[in-house]
Design a protein around this motif. Structure first.
Motif, PDB file in Angstrom:
ATOM      1  N   ARG A  96       0.804  -1.218   0.000  1.00 30.59           N
ATOM      2  CA  ARG A  96       0.000   0.000   0.000  1.00 30.59           C
ATOM      3  C   ARG A  96       0.842   1.275   0.000  1.00 30.59           C
ATOM      4  O   ARG A  96       0.370   2.338  -0.398  1.00 30.59           O
ATOM      5  CB  ARG A  96      -0.933   0.008   1.223  1.00 30.59           C
ATOM      6  N   ARG A 138      -0.117   9.559  -3.432  1.00 28.24           N
ATOM      7  CA  ARG A 138      -1.119  10.531  -2.978  1.00 28.24           C
ATOM      8  C   ARG A 138      -0.478  11.740  -2.290  1.00 28.24           C
ATOM      9  O   ARG A 138      -0.978  12.866  -2.404  1.00 28.24           O
ATOM     10  CB  ARG A 138      -2.096   9.828  -2.024  1.00 28.24           C
ATOM     11  N   PHE A 176       0.322  14.458  -4.746  1.00 31.86           N
ATOM     12  CA  PHE A 176      -0.922  15.147  -5.149  1.00 31.86           C
ATOM     13  C   PHE A 176      -1.354  16.152  -4.080  1.00 31.86           C
ATOM     14  O   PHE A 176      -1.594  17.337  -4.360  1.00 31.86           O
ATOM     15  CB  PHE A 176      -1.992  14.079  -5.411  1.00 31.86           C
ATOM     16  N   ARG A 182      -0.444   9.249   4.636  1.00 27.57           N
ATOM     17  CA  ARG A 182       0.591   8.479   5.331  1.00 27.57           C
ATOM     18  C   ARG A 182       1.836   8.385   4.462  1.00 27.57           C
ATOM     19  O   ARG A 182       1.816   8.803   3.316  1.00 27.57           O
ATOM     20  CB  ARG A 182       0.044   7.095   5.698  1.00 27.57           C
ATOM     21  N   PRO A 184     -14.419  13.547  -1.828  1.00 29.62           N
ATOM     22  CA  PRO A 184     -15.013  12.435  -2.584  1.00 29.62           C
ATOM     23  C   PRO A 184     -16.493  12.633  -2.877  1.00 29.62           C
ATOM     24  O   PRO A 184     -17.022  11.976  -3.773  1.00 29.62           O
ATOM     25  CB  PRO A 184     -14.786  11.225  -1.673  1.00 29.62           C
ATOM     26  N   LEU A 205      -7.761  15.301 -15.210  1.00 31.76           N
ATOM     27  CA  LEU A 205      -8.647  14.815 -14.143  1.00 31.76           C
ATOM     28  C   LEU A 205      -8.912  13.314 -14.283  1.00 31.76           C
ATOM     29  O   LEU A 205      -8.768  12.560 -13.318  1.00 31.76           O
ATOM     30  CB  LEU A 205      -9.968  15.595 -14.158  1.00 31.76           C
ATOM     31  N   LEU A 214      -5.448  11.240 -14.019  1.00 39.48           N
ATOM     32  CA  LEU A 214      -4.875  11.212 -12.671  1.00 39.48           C
ATOM     33  C   LEU A 214      -5.775  10.480 -11.676  1.00 39.48           C
ATOM     34  O   LEU A 214      -5.284   9.873 -10.723  1.00 39.48           O
ATOM     35  CB  LEU A 214      -4.587  12.633 -12.176  1.00 39.48           C
ATOM     36  N   SER A 215      -7.087  10.515 -11.906  1.00 40.88           N
ATOM     37  CA  SER A 215      -7.984   9.743 -11.046  1.00 40.88           C
ATOM     38  C   SER A 215      -7.670   8.259 -11.162  1.00 40.88           C
ATOM     39  O   SER A 215      -7.973   7.477 -10.250  1.00 40.88           O
ATOM     40  CB  SER A 215      -9.451  10.000 -11.415  1.00 40.88           C
ATOM     41  N   LEU A 246     -15.591   5.491  -4.852  1.00 40.96           N
ATOM     42  CA  LEU A 246     -15.964   6.834  -4.415  1.00 40.96           C
ATOM     43  C   LEU A 246     -16.955   7.445  -5.399  1.00 40.96           C
ATOM     44  O   LEU A 246     -16.920   7.149  -6.591  1.00 40.96           O
ATOM     45  CB  LEU A 246     -14.717   7.733  -4.343  1.00 40.96           C
ATOM     46  N   SER A 253     -16.713  10.424  -6.383  1.00 44.15           N
ATOM     47  CA  SER A 253     -15.852  11.194  -7.294  1.00 44.15           C
ATOM     48  C   SER A 253     -15.256  10.317  -8.394  1.00 44.15           C
ATOM     49  O   SER A 253     -14.881  10.820  -9.461  1.00 44.15           O
ATOM     50  CB  SER A 253     -14.721  11.863  -6.504  1.00 44.15           C
ATOM     51  N   MET A 270       1.110  17.959 -13.219  1.00 43.17           N
ATOM     52  CA  MET A 270       0.773  18.199 -11.812  1.00 43.17           C
ATOM     53  C   MET A 270       2.035  18.582 -11.032  1.00 43.17           C
ATOM     54  O   MET A 270       2.001  19.466 -10.166  1.00 43.17           O
ATOM     55  CB  MET A 270       0.110  16.961 -11.202  1.00 43.17           C
TER      56      MET A 270
HETATM   57  C1  HEM Z   1     -10.153  13.744  -8.525  1.00 41.92           C
HETATM   58  C2  HEM Z   1     -10.310  14.027  -7.261  1.00 41.92           C
HETATM   59  C3  HEM Z   1      -9.880  13.116  -6.152  1.00 41.92           C
HETATM   60  C4  HEM Z   1     -10.612  12.822  -5.050  1.00 41.92           C
HETATM   61  C5  HEM Z   1     -11.980  13.355  -4.700  1.00 41.92           C
HETATM   62  C6  HEM Z   1      -9.837  11.892  -4.268  1.00 41.92           C
HETATM   63  C7  HEM Z   1     -10.232  11.380  -3.046  1.00 41.92           C
HETATM   64  C8  HEM Z   1      -9.619  10.344  -2.395  1.00 41.92           C
HETATM   65  C9  HEM Z   1     -10.112   9.719  -1.205  1.00 41.92           C
HETATM   66  C10 HEM Z   1     -11.383  10.113  -0.464  1.00 41.92           C
HETATM   67  C11 HEM Z   1      -9.252   8.719  -0.884  1.00 41.92           C
HETATM   68  C12 HEM Z   1      -9.379   7.773   0.308  1.00 41.92           C
HETATM   69  C13 HEM Z   1      -8.884   8.484   1.526  1.00 41.92           C
HETATM   70  C14 HEM Z   1      -9.269   7.811   2.820  1.00 41.92           C
HETATM   71  O1  HEM Z   1     -10.435   7.490   3.003  1.00 41.92           O
HETATM   72  O2  HEM Z   1      -8.386   7.649   3.692  1.00 41.92           O
HETATM   73  C15 HEM Z   1      -8.202   8.719  -1.860  1.00 41.92           C
HETATM   74  C16 HEM Z   1      -7.145   7.854  -1.866  1.00 41.92           C
HETATM   75  C17 HEM Z   1      -6.119   7.903  -2.783  1.00 41.92           C
HETATM   76  N1  HEM Z   1      -5.941   8.879  -3.738  1.00 41.92           N
HETATM   77 FE1  HEM Z   1      -7.310  10.218  -4.362  1.00 41.92          FE
HETATM   78  N2  HEM Z   1      -8.666  11.632  -4.908  1.00 41.92           N
HETATM   79  C18 HEM Z   1      -8.634  12.361  -6.060  1.00 41.92           C
HETATM   80  C19 HEM Z   1      -7.595  12.426  -6.956  1.00 41.92           C
HETATM   81  C20 HEM Z   1      -6.377  11.789  -6.786  1.00 41.92           C
HETATM   82  C21 HEM Z   1      -5.200  12.060  -7.549  1.00 41.92           C
HETATM   83  C22 HEM Z   1      -5.086  13.150  -8.619  1.00 41.92           C
HETATM   84  C23 HEM Z   1      -4.237  11.206  -7.103  1.00 41.92           C
HETATM   85  C24 HEM Z   1      -2.792  11.073  -7.528  1.00 41.92           C
HETATM   86  C25 HEM Z   1      -2.255  11.676  -8.549  1.00 41.92           C
HETATM   87  C26 HEM Z   1      -4.831  10.390  -6.067  1.00 41.92           C
HETATM   88  C27 HEM Z   1      -4.213   9.348  -5.423  1.00 41.92           C
HETATM   89  C28 HEM Z   1      -4.812   8.584  -4.428  1.00 41.92           C
HETATM   90  C29 HEM Z   1      -4.231   7.351  -3.923  1.00 41.92           C
HETATM   91  C30 HEM Z   1      -3.023   6.648  -4.493  1.00 41.92           C
HETATM   92  C31 HEM Z   1      -5.053   6.924  -2.875  1.00 41.92           C
HETATM   93  C32 HEM Z   1      -4.839   5.733  -1.943  1.00 41.92           C
HETATM   94  C33 HEM Z   1      -3.914   6.155  -0.814  1.00 41.92           C
HETATM   95  C34 HEM Z   1      -3.546   5.088   0.199  1.00 41.92           C
HETATM   96  O3  HEM Z   1      -3.950   3.936   0.088  1.00 41.92           O
HETATM   97  O4  HEM Z   1      -2.836   5.445   1.150  1.00 41.92           O
HETATM   98  N3  HEM Z   1      -6.125  10.786  -5.892  1.00 41.92           N
HETATM   99  N4  HEM Z   1      -8.430   9.727  -2.758  1.00 41.92           N
END
Ligand code: HEM
Ligand SMILES: *[C@@H]1O[C@H](CO)[C@@H](O)[C@H](O)[C@H]1NC(C)=O
Ligand SMILES: *[C@@H]1O[C@H](CO)[C@@H](O)[C@H](O)[C@H]1NC(C)=O
Length: 333
Positions: A60, A67, A70, A104, A170, A191, A194-195, A272, A274, A310
Motif C-alpha cells: 500500500r 497521494r 498530489f 501516510r 469524494p 482529471l 490522474l484519477s 468513491l 468522485s 501536476m
Molecule cells: C479527482 C479528485 C480526487 C478525489 C476526490 C480523491 C479522493 C480520495 C479519497 C477520499 C481517498 C481515500 C482516503 C481515505 O479514506 O483515507 C483517496 C485515496 C487515494 N488517492 Fe485520491 N482523490 C482524487 C484524486 C487523486 C489524484 C489526482 C491522485 C494522484 C495523482 C490520487 C491518489 C490517491 C491514492 C493513491 C489513494 C490511496 C492512498 C492510500 O492507500 O494510502 N487521488 N483519494
C-alpha cells in the motif's frame, strides 16, 4: 549553488533559443530531470531504493506516496508544505479534512531525506523527494515510468485552509472537482487520467458511506452504484461506526497499477462518488473512461504526462524557499 555550470549553460541556451515557454517540454525552464546530475548524482538511486524497500514491506505504501505528491501540489504548489509539522506559527496541513487519519508515508520520506543528507547535505529538496517517490511508486506497482523534472525548493510555510479548500472531496460534484483541477492549471483529461491513481490504494468507509445509506434524504439510492457491490460494502461499512475500516479503491487488483479502475467505473463498481461520476456525469469524461478501459497504453501515456503537469504546479525555484534539512521543519525555527 545546486546548478552546475554546464546545466546553467543548457538553461541559458534554452532561454535564448525560445522566448516562449511553450518551448519547454517540462512546463518551465526551471525544472528539468538532470537537475541533480552533478550536485547529487546518486539522488534518484537513493530515493528509488528506499521506496522499493518500503513497498516490498507494505504494498500500500506505493499508493500512499503517490497521494502525498498530489496533496502537496494542490496546496501552494509542489513545495513539500504537506510535510511540515505544526510548530510556532505553522499549522500543519496534516490536520486538514482531506489529510487527517488518511495521508501516510511520512516516515518513508524521512528515511529518504536522511539518506540524502548523508550523501549530499543540503542539496535535494523535500518537494523533489515527493515527486520522485510518486514516480518510483507508480513504476513499482506496475505503472508507467516518466522522467521527473527536478529543482523544486521547499516552502517556508503551510496552509491548512488551502488543504481544506483546494483538494477535492469524494462527495464533491463533478463541476466542483473540475473547477478545483482547473484552478491548478489541469484540465479534464488530467482529471480522468490522474484519477486512475485510484487503481491502487485504500479508502476508509467514511469517504464513501454516503453512497450506501439514505442519510441526507436526497440522492439515494445511488443508481450509479451496483446493488450487489453496495451490499458487499455495507457488510464492513455500517450506517454508523467503522469509519476507519479500509476498502480497496480498485477491488479487482488493489495493488496493481493498471486500467481495471476504469473498467470498474463502467461496471458501476467505482468506490468513491468522485470516481463513478467520471463515467456517469459527462460525455467527455465518459469517453475517456471508455478509452482508458480499452487501451492500457493510452492510460499510461496520459497518466505520465499529467503527472509531469501536476508536478509543475507553481514550484519554488531560484532562491525562493529553502532546501529543508529535515522535511518536517524549517531550517531556522
Ligand atoms: C479527482 C479528485 C480526487 C478525489 C476526490 C480523491 C479522493 C480520495 C479519497 C477520499 C481517498 C481515500 C482516503 C481515505 O479514506 O483515507 C483517496 C485515496 C487515494 N488517492 Fe485520491 N482523490 C482524487 C484524486 C487523486 C489524484 C489526482 C491522485 C494522484 C495523482 C490520487 C491518489 C490517491 C491514492 C493513491 C489513494 C490511496 C492512498 C492510500 O492507500 O494510502 N487521488 N483519494
Ligand atoms: C460531504 O461529506 C462531508 C463529510 O462527510 C459532509 O460534511 C458534507 O455534508 C457532504 N456534502 C454533501 C454535499 O453531501
Ligand atoms: C430517504 O429519507 C427521506 C427522509 O429522511 C425520505 O423522505 C425518503 O423517502 C428516503 N428515501 C428512500 C429511497 O428510502
Amino acid at each position: 549553488m545546486a546548478l552546475s555550470i554546464s546545466s546553467f549553460l543548457v538553461v541559458l541556451a534554452a532561454l535564448a533559443l525560445s522566448p516562449l515557454c511553450f518551448a519547454f517540454p517540462y512546463g518551465g525552464p526551471f525544472l528539468y530531470p538532470q537537475f541533480y546530475d552533478h550536485s547529487c548524482p546518486k539522488a534518484q538511486e537513493i530515493v528509488k531504493s528506499i521506496v522499493a524497500k518500503a513497498v516490498a514491506k507494505e504494498a500500500r505504501m506505493a499508493a500512499s506516496l503517490l497521494r502525498l505528491h498530489f496533496h502537496d501540489c494542490f496546496v501552494k504548489g509542489c513545495d513539500a508544505s504537506i510535510l511540515l509539522d505544526s510548530s510556532g506559527t505553522i499549522v500543519s496541513e496534516k490536520g486538514s479534512i482531506p489529510n487527517r487519519n488518511s495521508v501516510r508515508g511520512f516516515e518513508v520520506i524521512d528515511e529518504i531525506k536522511s539518506a540524502l543528507e548523508k550523501e549530499c547535505p543540503h542539496t535535494v529538496s523535500c518537494a523533489d523527494v515527493l515527486a520522485l517517490a510518486a514516480r518510483d511508486s507508480t513504476v513499482l506497482a506496475g505503472g508507467p515510468y516518466w522522467d521527473v523534472p527536478l529543482g523544486r525548493r521547499d516552502s517556508l510555510g503551510a496552509s491548512i485552509q488551502g488543504s481544506n479548500n483546494n483538494i477535492p472531496a469524494p462527495n464533491n460534484t463533478f463541476q466542483t472537482i473540475l473547477t478545483k483541477f482547473k484552478l491548478k492549471g489541469l484540465d479534464l483529461v488530467d482529471l480522468v487520467a490522474l484519477s486512475g491513481s485510484h487503481t491502487i490504494g485504500l479508502s476508509r468507509c467514511t469517504s464513501f458511506r454516503q453512497r450506501l445509506y439514505n442519510q441526507t434524504g436526497k440522492g439515494f439510492p445511488d443508481f450509479t452504484l451496483d446493488p450487489a457491490y453496495a451490499a458487499h460494502l455495507r457488510t464492513r461499512c455500517p450506517r454508523s461506526g467503522g469509519d476507519q475500516n479500509l476498502f480497496p479503491l480498485d477491488f479487482v487488483s488493489p495493488t496493481k497499477f493498471d486500467n481495471s479502475y476504469f473498467r470498474n467505473l463502467m461496471a458501476k463498481t467505482g468506490l468513491l462518488s468522485s470516481d463513478e461520476i467520471l463515467f456517469t456525469n459527462n460525455p467527455a469524461t465518459m469517453h475517456l473512461v471508455e478509452l482508458y478501459a480499452a487501451h492500457n497504453e493510452l492510460f499510461f501515456q496520459h497518466f505520465a504526462r499529467s503527472m509531469v503537469k501536476m508536478g509543475n504546479i507553481t514550484p519554488l525555484t531560484g532562491n525562493k524557499g529553502e532546501i529543508r534539512m529535515n522535511c518536517r521543519k524549517l531550517n531556522h525555527q
